[in-house]
Design an enzyme around this catalytic site. Structure first.
Site, PDB file in Angstrom:
ATOM      1  N   HIS A   1      17.014  23.341 -10.043  1.00  0.00           N
ATOM      2  CA  HIS A   1      17.999  22.393  -9.492  1.00  0.00           C
ATOM      3  C   HIS A   1      18.185  21.188 -10.400  1.00  0.00           C
ATOM      4  CE1 HIS A   1      15.124  19.421  -7.637  1.00  0.00           C
ATOM      5  NE2 HIS A   1      14.347  20.462  -7.467  1.00  0.00           N
TER       6      HIS A   1
ATOM      7  N   GLU B   1      19.257  20.755  -3.803  1.00  0.00           N
ATOM      8  CA  GLU B   1      17.895  21.175  -3.448  1.00  0.00           C
ATOM      9  C   GLU B   1      17.119  20.047  -2.796  1.00  0.00           C
ATOM     10  OE1 GLU B   1      13.675  22.104  -3.532  1.00  0.00           O
ATOM     11  OE2 GLU B   1      14.683  20.383  -4.410  1.00  0.00           O
ATOM     12  N   GLU B   2      17.272  18.834  -3.336  1.00  0.00           N
ATOM     13  CA  GLU B   2      16.461  17.710  -2.837  1.00  0.00           C
ATOM     14  C   GLU B   2      16.786  17.356  -1.385  1.00  0.00           C
ATOM     15  OE1 GLU B   2      13.866  16.636  -4.005  1.00  0.00           O
ATOM     16  OE2 GLU B   2      13.861  16.800  -6.180  1.00  0.00           O
TER      17      GLU B   2
ATOM     18  N   HIS C   1       7.958  12.866  -7.462  1.00  0.00           N
ATOM     19  CA  HIS C   1       8.850  11.934  -6.750  1.00  0.00           C
ATOM     20  C   HIS C   1       8.500  10.470  -7.020  1.00  0.00           C
ATOM     21  CE1 HIS C   1      10.913  14.895  -3.737  1.00  0.00           C
ATOM     22  NE2 HIS C   1      10.737  15.415  -4.934  1.00  0.00           N
TER      23      HIS C   1
HETATM   24 ZN    ZN Z   1      12.269  20.264  -6.991  1.00  0.00          ZN
END
Ligand code: ZN
Length: 340
Positions: free
Chosen positions: A67, A218-219, A317
């Site tokens: 992604h 995706e996130e 993240h």
């Molecule tokens: Zn990812």
């Protein structure tokens, strides 16, 4: 693999901001790269890119996804003092954003720079400068323009719903580390494109018709909810590091199970076999708080088998890091997979 080419490609892709919902420019860049290598491309309605590579067998079709959407922020409201309140896109670790540079992108394409700060930002003034919580209610964006009121901000063309992209600070060190935000998962996108370069250059023959799929949501959970016609999907996404996990920044991680349950038994077993055969530095782990594009595809009802691999990424993240050794092992495993 060609490490210099990989590095150049990564710097180019990371220079294009692509939080979920604002990925068109990144997809255009990737589409042009794929076309330049002579591959057939298409996009679905929400903007995912499909790059088709024919294989020896046309009866069984394979997908490999990564992604290109990233975490980000969005303008939630404009304060009377000319600062911005924000809502997050995906799940960034908000305290790590304190002091980071960002770009505010208006609907008509203007870009303003700014800094993400706590509302107690000065140690000489605020008793709680070090201890105040860092969350969406206690952080603001300060725009690098002379704005003293909400009206001043509106006059710049900034409004609620504008994208705020966080500076990824992408750095390749001499010692082989890659430090950047959004290694999850743009570094896997770079890895897939390195594979496409190698297929083109070395005339590698693929076992099956294969779609290289770049997803864009995706996130926020629905990246691969729509897919081309495939029978199995291998998601290439960041490998987890920490606590009782065995993966390091030098390994390709093979995920046996994540929050959504176990991956396809035969595919995982085959990937472990290939990793052994190719002498990859690899780890097999269970990810405690994780969902992938395979989960999104299965949840949407696709009749596919699914598995998940990816380079080990530390501090996910937040300000992330991996090493070229992890990328090399991921490339080796992917090359073995597409030819098996
Ligand atoms: Zn990812």
């Amino acid at each position: 693999m060609n490490k210099e080419r990989f590095k150049e490609f990564a710097y180019e892709l990371y220079a294009i901001d692509s939080p979920s919902g604002y990925t068109k420019k990144a997809i255009e860049f990737l589409e042009n790269k794929a076309k330049a290598l002579g591959f057939e491309t298409s996009r679905n309605q929400k903007g995912n890119l499909h790059v088709f590579v024919p294989g020896k067998d046309h009866s069984y079709k394979v997908g490999i996804s990564a992604h290109t959407d990233t975490l980000g922020l969005m303008v939630r409201s404009i304060n009377g003092d000319g600062t911005l309140r924000f809502t997050n896109i995906g799940g960034p670790i908000l305290p790590t954003l304190d002091g980071e540079y960002c770009r505010i992108i208006t609907r008509d394409g203007k870009v303003y720079t700014g800094t993400i700060l706590s509302t107690s930002p000065a140690v000489h003034v605020f008793k709680d400068a070090s201890t105040a919580p860092r969350n969406a209610d206690t952080m603001i964006v300060k725009i690098d323009e002379i704005v003293k009121s909400k009206d001043d901000v509106l006059k710049l063309g900034i409004m609620n719903g504008d994208i705020i992209a966080i500076d990824p600070k992408t750095t390749f060190t001499e010692s082989g580390f890659i430090k950047s935000r959004f290694l999850d998962d743009k570094i896997s996108v770079c890895t897939l494109f390195e594979i496409l370069n190698m297929i083109h250059e070395d005339k590698i023959e693929l076992a099956h018709d294969t779609y290289f799929i770049v997803t864009t949501y995706e996130e926020v959970g629905h990246g691969a909810a729509n897919l081309p016609e495939i029978d199995e999907l291998l998601a290439c996404d960041m490998g987890c590091i920490g606590q009782d996990l065995t993966c390091t920044e030098y390994d390709v991680s093979i995920c046996a199970k994540d929050s959504t349950g176990p991956y396809d038994y035969e595919m995982v077993s085959k990937l472990i076999e290939l990793a052994k055969r190719e002498k990859c530095q690899y780890a097999v782990d269970i990810y405690p708080f994780y969902g992938s594009d395979v989960g999104a595809a299965l949840g949407a009802g696709h009749n596919i088998k699914g598995a998940l691999i990816g380079p080990g990424v530390a501090a996910s993240h937040g300000m992330e890091r991996t090493h070229m050794q992890a990328i090399e092992s991921t490339v080796k495993l992917l090359l073995a997979y597409i030819q098996a």
